[in-house]
Design a protein around this motif. Structure first.
Motif, mmCIF file in Angstrom:
data_model
loop_
_atom_site.group_PDB
_atom_site.id
_atom_site.type_symbol
_atom_site.label_atom_id
_atom_site.label_comp_id
_atom_site.label_asym_id
_atom_site.label_seq_id
_atom_site.Cartn_x
_atom_site.Cartn_y
_atom_site.Cartn_z
ATOM 1 N N UNK A 617 -2.365 0.273 3.044
ATOM 2 C CA UNK A 617 -1.185 1.131 2.400
ATOM 3 C C UNK A 617 -0.611 0.141 1.414
ATOM 4 N N UNK A 618 -0.324 -1.016 1.640
ATOM 5 C CA UNK A 618 0.410 -1.872 0.563
ATOM 6 C C UNK A 618 -0.077 -2.092 -0.644
ATOM 7 N N UNK A 631 5.419 6.422 -3.821
ATOM 8 C CA UNK A 631 5.059 7.387 -2.744
ATOM 9 C C UNK A 631 4.023 8.197 -2.882
ATOM 10 N N UNK A 632 3.442 8.363 -4.210
ATOM 11 C CA UNK A 632 2.141 9.240 -4.435
ATOM 12 C C UNK A 632 0.905 8.217 -3.999
ATOM 13 N N UNK A 633 0.844 7.098 -4.263
ATOM 14 C CA UNK A 633 -0.413 6.139 -4.009
ATOM 15 C C UNK A 633 -0.247 6.173 -2.430
ATOM 16 N N UNK A 669 -0.075 4.581 16.232
ATOM 17 C CA UNK A 669 0.785 5.764 15.526
ATOM 18 C C UNK A 669 0.133 6.976 15.216
ATOM 19 N N UNK A 670 -1.239 7.141 14.977
ATOM 20 C CA UNK A 670 -1.907 8.228 14.983
ATOM 21 C C UNK A 670 -2.697 8.547 15.963
ATOM 22 N N UNK A 707 6.492 7.427 5.449
ATOM 23 C CA UNK A 707 6.423 6.435 4.431
ATOM 24 C C UNK A 707 6.972 5.181 5.135
ATOM 25 N N UNK A 708 6.956 5.120 6.913
ATOM 26 C CA UNK A 708 7.284 4.114 7.575
ATOM 27 C C UNK A 708 6.542 2.862 7.182
#
Length: 732
Positions: A617-618, A631-633, A669-670, A707-708
């Motif tokens: 994610x990062x 946010x899009x990426x 988390x998922x 977006x956490x």
């Protein structure tokens, strides 16, 4: 002579500073050798420890030798030399450079080669990558990561990799010249997490629209990639033009197109018929825009009607000839590279093409070869006919995490093809074509060594050398551990065609009889879970001795992770049995133990950055310049590894969880959340309640939009955590 040279250097035109300038130029030329740069990136000062020699040869070769107190690496080109360097580091120095670590501290005094060792291959190509790799693994790479990968390619002999970064800008420019507006173009081009399937003519627009900055930075990145590849002498394979046009091209441009149909819930781009007068015009525009940005290539990848595309109403012979003609117009020496996957390349499309103009990647040689093996479920009589082909190992699907391999069959299949009277005549190389990389390093090491072995060999013998190279020294328990893995989870039978790893039940959409995670896995039991668990125990027995050894610690976490997943599969069956028996007490106990295993898995994987969702994610967010871009990426990164697509594609198209990841963060988390919701639902049913049916997509989608923050840095000591986790699963 000496005086004349000095006189020339100190001539008035250069002056006193001229000498310094000239010496600097000479120095930069010497240092410009890509092998020198490679060695310095591995370990600063390492280039002084080797003598590099380039010698002409008809076949690719490398030699390991000595001159005085220095190691000599000799070869016919830079890639061969890099391959020889890797061979020396592995089998003499006990240093294994891998995706989990591309640097090493070389000893002050290198172990000398006592007897010259030479390896040669008559196969000119070592191919690398798959369209899917660019999305499942490389979607958000920067130059620093790409630089490491190109070094990895050279070290493993890859001289013909797919190179599709920045292709979206080529298409942007083509459509602009065809009078498409910016908005229309961005409705056609997908987002960065899904370029692979857009380029393979499977979908339009999903994941976009992309900001202007994306196009600019990807062009700059591709130019760096290509520059480094060419320094090594690596031939990039560009995406060519095979008739793809936007779906609205019929109405907007008046083109004669066919409809390839639907792919997993997404409408495919249209196919421009070869007899349309504008086929040549549009293909010419495409190649000119491609060349304008990135220069010419000698190889172009094209796969019209990929993965079930409808060919109704298309003259396949004419289509193949039109695609070839367009490519040859751009570069008369160019070769069309095609993926053999399912029905592609269609025989009617390639039968009448000239020998030598087509190079076929037998994409899944280890499980469903098409080169002519009569035992294959994708058997092609006479293989690819007169056309050249490459023996490839696919291995990984969706970038999924999990130990997996077909060691015996990878080796035996290659030598079977080499011995086949027909296939051997057109066999031109070996390749790795995974959908995702940075996993199972042992298998990629094996397949890329194949062309450098002149006779069949046993995996047991190869593994013994690999384990010493991987960890830097010999250890009996580690050898036994890898023997167990090599004869169980890494040795799926030839007949098994499952798509990659034996998937972790933790990542599956919950159910009583859940078995596989992705829709098309085709999993079958082929190994004893206890063998993997015992291998994990043996690895842990050597953990203190190898503490701080990067390769060992990576493998330890991965193997213990697999052991936890095996326990999870067993515990899920206990949960299902308790529910069916109506045993509330056992159900509550077993379901809680199952959930605790997910949390243990999450904790273990958090100790290595490679297994943290935060890394993925990062990397995505780092490419954004504004909050909106970030946010899009991030959404592209999250949705790809969860639902993959929208509700239609996820549920009806079968794409949900295809790219599931057994990673820290997403486990807690998922996947934990999903199983906990399901167990609560079952508990209510056991209590006689009538709860509403679970809408899984509705509880999955919020995570894709969240977006956490997730961190990249590892947390905790991996060895101590692995010991604790293994002790807990052993007590279950």
């Amino acid at each position: 002579m000496k005086q004349r040279q000095q006189s020339h250097v100190w001539s008035p035109s250069l002056g006193g500073w001229g000498v310094l300038l000239l010496l600097l130029c000479i120095s930069s030329v010497v240092f410009a050798s890509p092998i020198t740069g490679l060695l310095e990136r591995i370990d600063k000062g390492a280039s002084r420890k080797f003598i590099i020699e380039q010698v002409k040869s008809d076949n690719d070769f490398f030699e390991l030798d000595r001159k005085g107190e220095k190691v000599v690496i000799r070869g016919n080109n830079y890639v061969s030399i890099a391959t020889g360097l890797n061979w020396y580091l592995k089998y003499y120095a006990g240093i294994h450079l891998s995706w989990n670590g591309m640097t090493a501290k070389l000893p002050d005094v290198m172990l000398l080669v006592l007897k010259k060792e030479r390896h040669e291959t008559s196969l000119p190509y070592r191919y690398g990558l798959n369209y899917c790799t660019f999305s499942y693994s490389m979607a958000f790479w920067d130059w620093e990561r790409w630089e490491k990968e190109i070094d990895w390619m050279a070290l493993h002999g890859i001289n013909l990799p797919l190179a599709i970064t920045g292709a979206e800008t080529v298409w942007y420019n083509v459509l602009k010249r065809l009078d498409y507006s910016k908005e229309e173009i961005n409705e056609f081009i997908s987002g960065p997490g899904f370029f692979a399937w857009w380029l393979m003519n499977n979908l339009e627009g999903w994941g976009g629209p992309n900001p202007d900055s994306w196009y600019k930075q990807q062009v700059a990145l591709q130019k760096k990639i290509l520059k480094r590849m060419r320094e090594y002498g690596i031939e990039p394979v560009y995406p060519g033009y095979c008739g793809m046009v936007p779906n609205n091209a019929k109405d907007k441009l008046g083109l004669n197109v066919s409809d390839p149909g639907i792919w997993c819930g997404y409408r495919r781009p249209a196919f421009l018929q070869p007899d349309d007068p504008r086929f040549e015009e549009i293909s010419t525009i495409y190649y000119k825009e491609l060349e304008k940005l990135y220069g010419k290539a000698n190889y172009y990848s094209m796969d019209p009607f990929h993965e079930g595309g409808n060919t109704a109403g298309v003259d396949l012979d004419a289509a193949g000839k039109a695609v070839m003609k367009a490519m040859k117009k751009a570069n008369p020496k160019a070769v069309w590279v095609a993926q053999a996957w399912q029905n592609n390349p269609r025989p009617k499309m390639i039968d009448n093409l000239n020998q030598g103009d087509l190079l076929v990647l037998d994409l899944y040689s280890e499980s469903r070869p098409q080169w002519g093996d009569p035992e294959s479920s994708w058997y092609r009589k006479n293989g690819f006919g007169k056309h050249n082909w490459i023996y490839c190992m696919l291995l990984n699907y969706g970038g999924n995490v999990g130990l997996f391999g077909k060691m015996d069959n990878v080796i035996n299949g290659y030598f079977l093809a080499k011995a086949d009277p027909h296939a051997s005549k057109t066999l031109k190389g070996v390749g790795m074509t995974p959908e995702g990389i940075e996993n199972n390093p042992v298998m990629y090491e094996l397949v890329m060594e194949l062309p450098w072995h002149d006779r069949p060999f046993k995996k047991e013998d190869w593994l013994r050398r690999y384990v010493i190279a991987r960890y830097g020294k010999e250890n009996v328990n580690l050898q036994v551990a890898w023997d167990k893995l090599g004869n169980s989870i890494y040795n799926a039978p030839k007949a098994h065609v499952q798509q990659g790893t034996h998937e972790s039940v933790f990542c599956a959409r919950p159910g009583l009889d859940v078995y596989q995670v992705s829709s098309w896995s085709e999993m079958k039991d082929y190994y004893k879970p206890q063998e993997v668990i015992e291998a994990a125990r043996l690895m842990l027995s050597a953990a203190d001795e190898f503490r701080g050894n990067n390769n060992f610690e990576y493998d330890l976490v991965d193997i213990v992770r697999q052991a936890v997943a095996e326990k999870g599969r067993l515990m899920q069956k206990v949960v299902a049995s308790a529910y069916r028996a109506g045993d509330k007490e056992l159900f509550a106990l077993a379901s809680q133990k199952f959930l605790n295993l997910i949390l243990l898995q999450d904790e273990l994987l958090g100790t290595r950055s490679e297994f943290r969702v935060g890394k993925w994610i990062n990397e995505a967010k780092a490419l954004g310049h504004t909050p909106e871009e970030k946010q899009l990426y991030e959404w592209n990164a999250r949705v790809q590894i969860a639902t993959w697509g929208n509700r239609m594609a996820a549920d009806n198209g079968g794409l949900r969880d295809y790219a599931h990841k057994e990673w820290n963060g997403i486990l807690k988390d998922f996947y934990y959340m999903r199983w906990k919701t399901y167990f609560e639902h079952l508990s209510q049913l056991m209590d006689g309640q009538n709860p509403q049916k679970i809408d899984f997509y509705a509880i999955e989608e919020p995570w894709t939009k969240a977006t956490n923050p997730y961190t990249t840095e590892p947390v905790g000591d991996c060895i101590d955590t692995a010991k604790k986790v293994f002790a807990e699963i052993s007590s279950h």
